[in-house]
Scaffold this motif. Structure first.
Motif, PDB file in Angstrom:
ATOM      1  N   ILE A   1       0.836  -1.201   0.000  1.00 56.92           N
ATOM      2  CA  ILE A   1       0.000   0.000   0.000  1.00 56.92           C
ATOM      3  C   ILE A   1       0.871   1.251   0.000  1.00 56.92           C
ATOM      4  CG2 ILE A   1      -1.624   1.350   1.407  1.00 56.92           C
ATOM      5  CD1 ILE A   1      -2.854  -1.356   2.255  1.00 56.92           C
ATOM      6  N   VAL A   2       1.910   1.268   0.823  1.00 56.16           N
ATOM      7  CA  VAL A   2       2.821   2.414   0.875  1.00 56.16           C
ATOM      8  C   VAL A   2       3.526   2.585  -0.464  1.00 56.16           C
ATOM      9  CG1 VAL A   2       4.932   3.295   1.947  1.00 56.16           C
ATOM     10  CG2 VAL A   2       3.115   2.343   3.356  1.00 56.16           C
ATOM     11  N   LEU A   3       3.932   1.484  -1.079  1.00 59.91           N
ATOM     12  CA  LEU A   3       4.573   1.542  -2.385  1.00 59.91           C
ATOM     13  C   LEU A   3       3.638   2.138  -3.435  1.00 59.91           C
ATOM     14  CD1 LEU A   3       7.139   0.728  -3.989  1.00 59.91           C
ATOM     15  CD2 LEU A   3       5.967  -1.429  -4.469  1.00 59.91           C
ATOM     16  N   ALA A   4       2.387   1.728  -3.419  1.00 60.08           N
ATOM     17  CA  ALA A   4       1.409   2.242  -4.384  1.00 60.08           C
ATOM     18  C   ALA A   4       1.152   3.733  -4.174  1.00 60.08           C
ATOM     19  CB  ALA A   4       0.100   1.456  -4.271  1.00 60.08           C
ATOM     20  N   PHE A   5       0.957   4.138  -2.929  1.00 57.17           N
ATOM     21  CA  PHE A   5       0.736   5.563  -2.653  1.00 57.17           C
ATOM     22  C   PHE A   5       1.966   6.391  -2.986  1.00 57.17           C
ATOM     23  CE2 PHE A   5      -2.903   4.320   0.061  1.00 57.17           C
ATOM     24  CZ  PHE A   5      -3.829   5.246  -0.403  1.00 57.17           C
ATOM     25  N   GLY A   6       3.146   5.860  -2.737  1.00 57.06           N
ATOM     26  CA  GLY A   6       4.373   6.564  -3.092  1.00 57.06           C
ATOM     27  C   GLY A   6       4.494   6.751  -4.593  1.00 57.06           C
ATOM     28  N   ALA A   7       4.145   5.721  -5.358  1.00 56.62           N
ATOM     29  CA  ALA A   7       4.193   5.819  -6.814  1.00 56.62           C
ATOM     30  C   ALA A   7       3.179   6.842  -7.327  1.00 56.62           C
ATOM     31  CB  ALA A   7       3.939   4.454  -7.441  1.00 56.62           C
ATOM     32  N   LEU A   8       1.990   6.852  -6.757  1.00 55.28           N
ATOM     33  CA  LEU A   8       0.984   7.836  -7.161  1.00 55.28           C
ATOM     34  C   LEU A   8       1.436   9.255  -6.825  1.00 55.28           C
ATOM     35  CD1 LEU A   8      -2.327   6.046  -6.140  1.00 55.28           C
ATOM     36  CD2 LEU A   8      -1.496   6.502  -8.450  1.00 55.28           C
ATOM     37  N   GLY A   9       2.033   9.428  -5.668  1.00 56.47           N
ATOM     38  CA  GLY A   9       2.553  10.748  -5.288  1.00 56.47           C
ATOM     39  C   GLY A   9       3.672  11.193  -6.202  1.00 56.47           C
ATOM     40  N   LEU A  10       4.537  10.251  -6.586  1.00 49.72           N
ATOM     41  CA  LEU A  10       5.626  10.576  -7.504  1.00 49.72           C
ATOM     42  C   LEU A  10       5.087  11.002  -8.860  1.00 49.72           C
ATOM     43  CD1 LEU A  10       8.647  10.668  -8.159  1.00 49.72           C
ATOM     44  CD2 LEU A  10       8.476   8.247  -8.788  1.00 49.72           C
ATOM     45  N   VAL A  11       4.099  10.291  -9.378  1.00 48.25           N
ATOM     46  CA  VAL A  11       3.504  10.651 -10.668  1.00 48.25           C
ATOM     47  C   VAL A  11       2.842  12.017 -10.577  1.00 48.25           C
ATOM     48  CG1 VAL A  11       1.681  10.035 -12.309  1.00 48.25           C
ATOM     49  CG2 VAL A  11       3.254   8.282 -11.484  1.00 48.25           C
ATOM     50  N   ALA A  12       2.132  12.281  -9.503  1.00 47.68           N
ATOM     51  CA  ALA A  12       1.494  13.593  -9.335  1.00 47.68           C
ATOM     52  C   ALA A  12       2.537  14.700  -9.288  1.00 47.68           C
ATOM     53  CB  ALA A  12       0.645  13.604  -8.066  1.00 47.68           C
ATOM     54  N   GLY A  13       3.643  14.459  -8.608  1.00 49.57           N
ATOM     55  CA  GLY A  13       4.715  15.452  -8.549  1.00 49.57           C
ATOM     56  C   GLY A  13       5.372  15.675  -9.894  1.00 49.57           C
ATOM     57  N   LEU A  14       5.572  14.609 -10.660  1.00 54.23           N
ATOM     58  CA  LEU A  14       6.151  14.747 -11.993  1.00 54.23           C
ATOM     59  C   LEU A  14       5.232  15.544 -12.918  1.00 54.23           C
ATOM     60  CD1 LEU A  14       7.643  11.181 -12.542  1.00 54.23           C
ATOM     61  CD2 LEU A  14       8.926  13.309 -12.322  1.00 54.23           C
ATOM     62  N   VAL A  15       3.941  15.313 -12.808  1.00 53.08           N
ATOM     63  CA  VAL A  15       2.980  16.081 -13.608  1.00 53.08           C
ATOM     64  C   VAL A  15       3.007  17.546 -13.192  1.00 53.08           C
ATOM     65  CG1 VAL A  15       0.527  16.402 -14.102  1.00 53.08           C
ATOM     66  CG2 VAL A  15       1.508  14.112 -14.144  1.00 53.08           C
ATOM     67  N   ALA A  16       3.071  17.803 -11.882  1.00 58.79           N
ATOM     68  CA  ALA A  16       3.100  19.184 -11.392  1.00 58.79           C
ATOM     69  C   ALA A  16       4.370  19.905 -11.830  1.00 58.79           C
ATOM     70  CB  ALA A  16       2.988  19.202  -9.868  1.00 58.79           C
ATOM     71  N   ASP A  17       5.487  19.197 -11.915  1.00 60.10           N
ATOM     72  CA  ASP A  17       6.744  19.795 -12.373  1.00 60.10           C
ATOM     73  C   ASP A  17       6.800  19.959 -13.884  1.00 60.10           C
ATOM     74  OD1 ASP A  17       8.043  20.309 -10.030  1.00 60.10           O
ATOM     75  OD2 ASP A  17       9.233  18.461 -10.034  1.00 60.10           O
ATOM     76  N   GLY A  18       5.882  19.342 -14.589  1.00 60.10           N
ATOM     77  CA  GLY A  18       5.893  19.417 -16.039  1.00 60.10           C
ATOM     78  C   GLY A  18       6.857  18.426 -16.679  1.00 60.10           C
ATOM     79  N   LYS A  19       7.318  17.471 -15.917  1.00 57.94           N
ATOM     80  CA  LYS A  19       8.252  16.472 -16.440  1.00 57.94           C
ATOM     81  C   LYS A  19       7.535  15.265 -17.035  1.00 57.94           C
ATOM     82  CE  LYS A  19      11.906  17.705 -13.235  1.00 57.94           C
ATOM     83  NZ  LYS A  19      12.757  17.252 -12.137  1.00 57.94           N
ATOM     84  N   LEU A  20       6.242  15.168 -16.800  1.00 62.90           N
ATOM     85  CA  LEU A  20       5.452  14.058 -17.318  1.00 62.90           C
ATOM     86  C   LEU A  20       4.198  14.631 -17.951  1.00 62.90           C
ATOM     87  CD1 LEU A  20       5.142  10.975 -17.510  1.00 62.90           C
ATOM     88  CD2 LEU A  20       3.960  11.046 -15.326  1.00 62.90           C
ATOM     89  N   ASP A  21       3.980  14.324 -19.221  1.00 61.11           N
ATOM     90  CA  ASP A  21       2.840  14.850 -19.969  1.00 61.11           C
ATOM     91  C   ASP A  21       1.843  13.726 -20.201  1.00 61.11           C
ATOM     92  OD1 ASP A  21       1.153  16.423 -21.463  1.00 61.11           O
ATOM     93  OD2 ASP A  21       2.338  16.251 -23.299  1.00 61.11           O
ATOM     94  N   LEU A  22       0.671  13.838 -19.594  1.00 66.00           N
ATOM     95  CA  LEU A  22      -0.348  12.812 -19.728  1.00 66.00           C
ATOM     96  C   LEU A  22      -1.399  13.161 -20.770  1.00 66.00           C
ATOM     97  CD1 LEU A  22      -0.900  11.933 -15.961  1.00 66.00           C
ATOM     98  CD2 LEU A  22       0.530  10.769 -17.624  1.00 66.00           C
ATOM     99  N   SER A  23      -1.176  14.219 -21.535  1.00 73.44           N
ATOM    100  CA  SER A  23      -2.182  14.648 -22.507  1.00 73.44           C
ATOM    101  C   SER A  23      -2.391  13.613 -23.595  1.00 73.44           C
ATOM    102  CB  SER A  23      -1.805  15.993 -23.114  1.00 73.44           C
ATOM    103  OG  SER A  23      -0.618  15.878 -23.870  1.00 73.44           O
TER     104      SER A  23
END
Length: 58
Positions: free
Chosen positions: A28-50
């Motif tokens: 569960i911690v691993l999954a939440f950590g991965a989701l937080g990392l993806v959200a942070g990458l999107v917020a930084d503009g390093k990951l484009d989900l468009s």
């Protein structure tokens, strides 16, 4: 601190709050950590989900 690091820390904190002990808690911690990392990458503009949300209109 970048939004990516902040997102990862926030996801890990949510994971620790959601689970207490055992292998399932680790997952569960691993999954939440991965989701937080993806959200942070999107917020930084390093990951484009468009590309996942748009359709090819051809």
């Amino acid at each position: 601190m970048t939004a990516t690091a902040l997102g990862l820390l926030f996801g890990l904190a949510l994971g620790f709050a959601a689970a207490f002990g055992g292998f399932s808690a680790f997952l569960i911690v691993l999954a939440f950590g991965a989701l937080g990392l993806v959200a942070g990458l999107v917020a930084d503009g390093k990951l484009d989900l468009s590309q996942l949300t748009t359709r090819d209109r051809g």
